[in-house]
Scaffold this motif. Structure first.
Motif, PDB file in Angstrom:
ATOM      1  N   GLU A 180       0.928  -1.371   0.190  1.00 23.78           N
ATOM      2  CA  GLU A 180       0.195  -0.224  -0.130  1.00 23.78           C
ATOM      3  C   GLU A 180       1.252   0.804  -0.217  1.00 23.78           C
ATOM      4  O   GLU A 180       0.607   2.111  -0.228  1.00 23.78           O
ATOM      5  CB  GLU A 180      -0.686   0.199   1.078  1.00 23.78           C
ATOM      6  CG  GLU A 180      -1.966  -1.661   1.374  1.00 23.78           C
ATOM      7  CD  GLU A 180      -2.583  -1.467  -0.039  1.00 23.78           C
ATOM      8  OE1 GLU A 180      -2.995  -0.441  -0.473  1.00 23.78           O
ATOM      9  OE2 GLU A 180      -3.022  -2.060  -0.795  1.00 23.78           O
ATOM     10  N   LEU A 181       1.394   1.547   0.571  1.00 23.31           N
ATOM     11  CA  LEU A 181       3.264   2.344   0.990  1.00 23.31           C
ATOM     12  C   LEU A 181       3.619   2.736  -0.685  1.00 23.31           C
ATOM     13  O   LEU A 181       3.699   3.683  -1.105  1.00 23.31           O
ATOM     14  CB  LEU A 181       3.285   2.065   1.811  1.00 23.31           C
ATOM     15  CG  LEU A 181       5.260   3.222   2.209  1.00 23.31           C
ATOM     16  CD1 LEU A 181       4.170   4.178   2.386  1.00 23.31           C
ATOM     17  CD2 LEU A 181       5.940   3.033   3.027  1.00 23.31           C
ATOM     18  N   ALA A 182       3.638   1.181  -1.180  1.00 28.98           N
ATOM     19  CA  ALA A 182       4.128   1.532  -2.837  1.00 28.98           C
ATOM     20  C   ALA A 182       3.513   2.142  -3.362  1.00 28.98           C
ATOM     21  O   ALA A 182       3.817   2.748  -4.469  1.00 28.98           O
ATOM     22  CB  ALA A 182       4.619  -0.051  -2.975  1.00 28.98           C
ATOM     23  N   LYS A 183       2.195   2.157  -3.075  1.00 22.61           N
ATOM     24  CA  LYS A 183       1.431   2.864  -4.432  1.00 22.61           C
ATOM     25  C   LYS A 183       1.135   4.368  -4.210  1.00 22.61           C
ATOM     26  O   LYS A 183       1.008   4.383  -5.225  1.00 22.61           O
ATOM     27  CB  LYS A 183      -0.436   2.024  -3.943  1.00 22.61           C
ATOM     28  CG  LYS A 183      -0.976   0.760  -4.405  1.00 22.61           C
ATOM     29  CD  LYS A 183      -2.501   0.799  -3.945  1.00 22.61           C
ATOM     30  CE  LYS A 183      -2.170  -0.738  -4.090  1.00 22.61           C
ATOM     31  NZ  LYS A 183      -3.624  -1.395  -3.624  1.00 22.61           N
ATOM     32  N   LEU A 184       1.441   5.062  -2.882  1.00 21.89           N
ATOM     33  CA  LEU A 184       1.794   5.636  -2.866  1.00 21.89           C
ATOM     34  C   LEU A 184       2.751   6.591  -3.714  1.00 21.89           C
ATOM     35  O   LEU A 184       2.884   7.968  -4.080  1.00 21.89           O
ATOM     36  CB  LEU A 184       1.304   6.759  -0.607  1.00 21.89           C
ATOM     37  CG  LEU A 184       0.394   6.500  -0.827  1.00 21.89           C
ATOM     38  CD1 LEU A 184       0.441   6.953   0.899  1.00 21.89           C
ATOM     39  CD2 LEU A 184      -0.966   7.358  -1.394  1.00 21.89           C
ATOM     40  N   THR A 185       4.040   6.010  -2.786  1.00 22.49           N
ATOM     41  CA  THR A 185       5.565   5.908  -3.487  1.00 22.49           C
ATOM     42  C   THR A 185       5.390   6.697  -5.027  1.00 22.49           C
ATOM     43  O   THR A 185       6.190   7.364  -5.769  1.00 22.49           O
ATOM     44  CB  THR A 185       6.336   5.547  -3.316  1.00 22.49           C
ATOM     45  OG1 THR A 185       6.354   3.997  -3.727  1.00 22.49           O
ATOM     46  CG2 THR A 185       6.323   6.119  -1.347  1.00 22.49           C
TER      47      THR A 185
END
Length: 196
Positions: A180-185
């Protein structure tokens, strides 16, 4: 490919939106924060407002504070560029339950997450607002919330004691990352202009 991994959590009060800067030499910088809005007078006199530098050697462990609880619910949201940062606006409606922060240092109150602010550096620049022992981190994710036990809405809460709280998650580079953090970054660098 570099990955982000969260490393620390800081809780602090926040003020309403306005055009701010960290530049000491311009209006809107830290020396002027208390002058921009009368409700923010503590920014002229106080010492416990954002941004803060957490001094690790000054921290005391309090075993009575429980972990922060975050409701695990799906919400409607929108990723936008405010001109200062990427922001996830959380859509709250009567038909869909809200995501709340409880337990931890919230003194028994329930805080509804209103938005998520993402401070991310570009290139070699680190983007966190807050620091630990003077160190700025590549990313900071802030869960901005308001006290629904005491106040009817975010606007009322933003001018009142125990009204707003933020959980700031400082992120550093690591060998793996949360999906999920990868989606933001991945999404944040693509919204370069205010309003996108």
């Amino acid at each position: 490919m570099r990955h982000f991994v969260s490393i620390a959590v800081v809780v602090h009060a926040v003020a309403a939106d306005y055009q701010w800067s960290y530049d000491q030499d311009v209006f809107g910088g830290p020396d002027f924060w208390g002058l921009v809005e009368k409700d923010w007078w503590m920014c002229k006199k106080g010492r416990l407002q954002s941004p803060i530098d957490v001094q690790a050697s000054q921290l005391l462990f309090d075993s009575s504070i429980k972990p922060i609880r975050i409701d695990k619910l799906g919400v409607m949201s929108e990723l936008v560029n405010t001109g200062q940062m990427a922001r996830v606006r959380i859509g709250n409606s009567a038909r869909k339950p809200s995501v709340n922060l409880t337990s931890g240092p919230f003194y028994g109150y329930k805080y509804r997450i209103q938005r998520i602010d993402i401070h991310m550096g570009r290139g070699t620049e680190n983007g966190s607002e807050h620091t630990i022992d003077g160190r700025r981190f590549p990313m900071e994710i802030q869960l901005i919330s308001f006290n629904t036990d005491l106040y009817a809405n975010f606007s009322m809460a933003s001018k009142s004691p125990h009204g707003l709280a933020a959980v700031a998650i400082l992120a550093d580079f690591g060998p793996t990352t949360n999906s999920e953090l990868a989606k933001l970054t991945t999404a944040v660098p693509s919204i370069r202009f205010q309003g996108n």
